[in-house]
Design an enzyme around this catalytic site. Structure first.
Site, PDB file in Angstrom:
ATOM      1  N   ARG A  97      -2.077  10.633  48.337  1.00 34.35           N
ATOM      2  CA  ARG A  97      -2.932   9.461  48.125  1.00 34.35           C
ATOM      3  C   ARG A  97      -4.141   9.811  47.251  1.00 34.35           C
ATOM      4  O   ARG A  97      -4.542   9.027  46.391  1.00 34.35           O
ATOM      5  CB  ARG A  97      -3.397   8.862  49.453  1.00 34.35           C
ATOM      6  N   GLU A 106      -2.851  10.090  43.810  1.00 38.51           N
ATOM      7  CA  GLU A 106      -2.594   8.745  43.292  1.00 38.51           C
ATOM      8  C   GLU A 106      -3.904   8.046  42.905  1.00 38.51           C
ATOM      9  O   GLU A 106      -3.988   7.381  41.866  1.00 38.51           O
ATOM     10  CB  GLU A 106      -1.858   7.941  44.368  1.00 38.51           C
ATOM     11  N   SER A 146     -20.273  18.354  38.273  1.00 33.98           N
ATOM     12  CA  SER A 146     -20.060  19.716  38.736  1.00 33.98           C
ATOM     13  C   SER A 146     -19.191  19.738  39.978  1.00 33.98           C
ATOM     14  O   SER A 146     -19.314  18.892  40.861  1.00 33.98           O
ATOM     15  CB  SER A 146     -21.401  20.386  39.055  1.00 33.98           C
TER      16      SER A 146
END
Length: 92
Positions: free
Chosen positions: A33, A36, A59
């Protein structure tokens, strides 16, 4: 501490860190997930960061990540907050 246990500790503390998943698509549902999310929202997030801060990166060293639970009557929600120092690109 016995020698076998000490050897295991030394081995575990001296293994090179792995960074990232490489070219492999994650198979763990939760990690997938996040993968994705970055596939869908990565470039829009980059554009918003550049619009608000200028050209640069966030960063991953001067960085914190917090995971919180938000109670919701329709189902609890996961709140992930990434907080990284902005590093402008340097001109050579």
């Amino acid at each position: 501490i016995n020698a076998e246990y000490m050897g295991a500790i030394v081995r575990d503390l001296t293994v090179c860190c792995s960074k990232g998943l490489g070219p492999t698509v994650p198979t763990d549902p939760l990690i997938y997930r996040f993968y994705e999310i970055m596939q869908v929202y990565g470039y829009p997030m980059k554009e918003i960061i550049h619009e608000k801060f200028g050209d640069g990166i966030m960063s991953a060293i001067d960085f914190t990540l917090n995971v919180d639970k938000e109670v919701d009557p329709k189902g609890d929600r996961v709140k992930v907050t990434m907080n990284g120092k902005f590093l402008p690109y340097k001109k050579w």
